[in-house]
Structures are given as C-alpha cells and as structure tokens.
Scaffold this active site. Structure first.
Site, mmCIF file in Angstrom:
data_model
loop_
_atom_site.group_PDB
_atom_site.id
_atom_site.type_symbol
_atom_site.label_atom_id
_atom_site.label_comp_id
_atom_site.label_asym_id
_atom_site.label_seq_id
_atom_site.Cartn_x
_atom_site.Cartn_y
_atom_site.Cartn_z
ATOM 1 N N LYS A 67 0.969 -1.156 0.086
ATOM 2 C CA LYS A 67 -0.101 -0.084 -0.074
ATOM 3 C C LYS A 67 0.715 1.162 -0.023
ATOM 4 C CE LYS A 67 -3.718 -2.319 2.274
ATOM 5 N NZ LYS A 67 -4.403 -2.770 3.523
ATOM 6 N N GLN A 113 -4.643 -1.280 9.897
ATOM 7 C CA GLN A 113 -4.604 -2.644 9.070
ATOM 8 C C GLN A 113 -5.497 -3.759 10.015
ATOM 9 O OE1 GLN A 113 -3.788 -3.313 5.871
ATOM 10 N NE2 GLN A 113 -4.111 -5.707 6.135
ATOM 11 N N ASP A 147 -11.073 3.172 4.110
ATOM 12 C CA ASP A 147 -11.315 1.730 4.067
ATOM 13 C C ASP A 147 -13.171 1.621 3.850
ATOM 14 O OD1 ASP A 147 -9.504 -0.236 4.274
ATOM 15 O OD2 ASP A 147 -9.233 -0.130 6.347
#
Ligand code: GUN
Length: 296
Positions: free
Chosen positions: A54, A98, A121
């Site tokens: 990422k 995460q 997200d």
C-alpha cells in the site's frame, strides 16, 4: 463455452494511472498532495506485505505515504491517541488501520474513532450508513473494485439477478449495497442459507466472498453468468507447493460462465487501486475542490 477472463490486473493498472493523473492535477492546480496514513500493529507477515504494498503504491501515484508500525503489545489507548493525531493532521487525508488487530484491541472502537471523512477503508458505521441509504461517502475498496470490473464487463447492471455469497462487513454487505445501487435484484447468501446451489443458479452475476477454497462448483453457475471471485486462499497442491485459489472452482467454472475473474490477477489488484482512488476523493472533499476529470 469458455468464459472470458476478466483481467483485474490490467484494469487496476489503468485505474492507478488515472489516479496518478488526478494527483498531478491536484498538485498543479491547488498545491494539494493527498496523504494516506497506514497503521500496522504487530508483525503479522501477510499484513506486513499488504502494508508495504500500500505504501509503495501510494508513493508511485505521487501521494504522501505515512507509515506507522507499532509493536504488537501497543495499548488500545495509545492506538486511539495515534488515530486522534492523524484525524487532526491536515497532511493526512486518508487513514487505514490494518486488520486484524491483536486480540487485546477492540477493532470496532478503533474504527469508530477514525474521522469518517478520512476513513478510506469505508468501514466506519457512518460510511456504512451512507452507503445503505445512497448518500455520498467512502466505500469499501474490494467491493468497489468488484463493481468496477462488473460494469466494465457488462455495462449497466440494471435488472440483473445478483447473488452475493458471504455477509462480511468488509465485502459481502457493502457489495450487496453497491449492486442494489446499480439496480440489481440482490440476494445475500451465507452459511445458513437453505439451498445455496439453487440460489447461485439464479445468478446473472455471482460474487463469491466466503474465504473457502474452491467452494463453488461449476454446476452452481448459470451458463453465461459473470463470476467475481473475491477469495484469496492459500492451499498446498499435490506437488507440495503452496498456491492461491479463489472461492470458486475455476477450472469447472470457466467452462460454464460467460466471464470470470481469475485468482490471482482478478479482484486482488483492484483493492489497492480503489484505496488510492478513495484517498484522492477524501482529499478533494476535505479541500473543497472537485475530483479532477480523467482527461486532466
Ligand atoms: N485486512 C485485510 N484486508 C484489509 C483491508 O481492506 N483494510 C484493512 N484495514 N485491513 C485489511
């Protein structure tokens, strides 16, 4: 029939190129450099690889990448304090924590603490609510990528029977909302569904997101259907070597479906590309400027 292979890797590369062009335009026109902060707690090997990828993709698109790697025993209070700092940092437009988090941390409380407008997200309850009632918001990356692949393969999805296998908050539920928004007739199936085979056989569009290797056999697929396989399962083959397989029995499905995503190279690459696109969208919204067009 042999299904057309939906090349998610190529589509994601094109999308990343478009995101890079938008970033260049934002910098030139507004001096705005979108920034993404990624937080990793602990050293889970798979999560470490995802987080590194990422960060590299963020920099490759011309954006600012802020990496926060914390030890596995980080307290919930310290993690919440970091999220609070990132919420208030004007150089950070997107925040991704995460998952999974270590067991001693309440992941829901951490996600709740992220500013919904920085929640790239799309996991925050505010963004889930916005999606459910059709308001603009940040949409979870994997289902967003799936819908892009479907619309690229099929054009408008209006009126199609869509069946989503799996009801997770990360994929299944938002996927169903996105398909509903695209005017599909949507069925969500799960482990308690009475007759999975019969439900799947009605699908013009079948999205499998259950995390079980090759769970969907070829005879559950309606001839000519479009199959999106979200599963990424590591299995050991007869040769003793590890390989990745999806939730669908690909070799059987490819003979029945009209189009299908492979694993790897289908949905997977779309997730990071959509994360970058979400970060640009979040930055534009925070700065009060329009997202630059693709011609930019
Ligand atoms: N872990 C696995 N996939 C994801 C994702 O898309 N976002 C976050 N935050 N964690 C994940």
């Amino acid at each position: 029939m042999t299904a057309r292979i939906i090349d998610g890797k190529a589509f994601a590369a094109t999308l990343r190129g478009r995101v890079g062009a938008r970033v260049a335009a934002l910098s030139a026109r507004h001096g705005l450099v979108p920034g993404l902060a990624v937080v990793l707690v602990g050293e889970d090997p798979a999560s470490s690889v995802y987080v590194r990828n990422k960060g590299e993709a963020t920099k490759a698109a011309g954006m600012a990448s802020f990496d926060h790697r914390l030890p596995a025993d980080t307290s919930q209070a310290d993690l919440l304090a970091l999220v609070d700092r990132l919420n208030r940092d004007p150089a950070v437009h997107g925040i991704l924590v995460q998952l999974p988090l270590p067991a001693h941390v309440d992941a829901g409380a951490v996600i709740d603490a992220i500013d919904p407008d920085k929640d790239v997200d799309g996991f925050h309850v505010i963004n889930a609510g916005r999606l459910a009632i059709g308001r603009p918001g940040l949409v979870p990356c994997t289902p967003l990528g799936c819908r892009m692949l479907l619309e690229d393969a099929l054009g408008p999805l209006r009126g199609l029977n869509a069946v989503v296998l799996g009801r997770s908050t990360i994929v299944g539920r938002p996927m169903a909302q996105l398909l509903l928004q695209a005017d599909c007739t949507v069925t969500i199936c799960h482990s308690r569904t009475a007759d999975l085979a019969a439900e799947c056989r009605r699908a013009d569009v079948l999205v499998a997101a259950i995390g079980r290797p090759a769970f969907v056999p070829g005879d559950w697929i309606r001839p000519g259907a479009t199959v999106i396989d979200v599963g990424i399962n590591r299995v050991v083959g007869p040769d003793g070597k590890g390989r990745l397989v999806g939730d669908v029995d690909f070799d059987a499905a490819v003979a029945v479906a009209g189009a299908i995503t492979p694993v790897p190279g289908g949905v997977g690459p779309m997730t990071i590309a959509c994360l970058l696109a979400n970060t640009v969208e979040a930055a534009c919204r925070q700065a009060g400027v329009p997202v630059p067009g693709d011609a930019a």
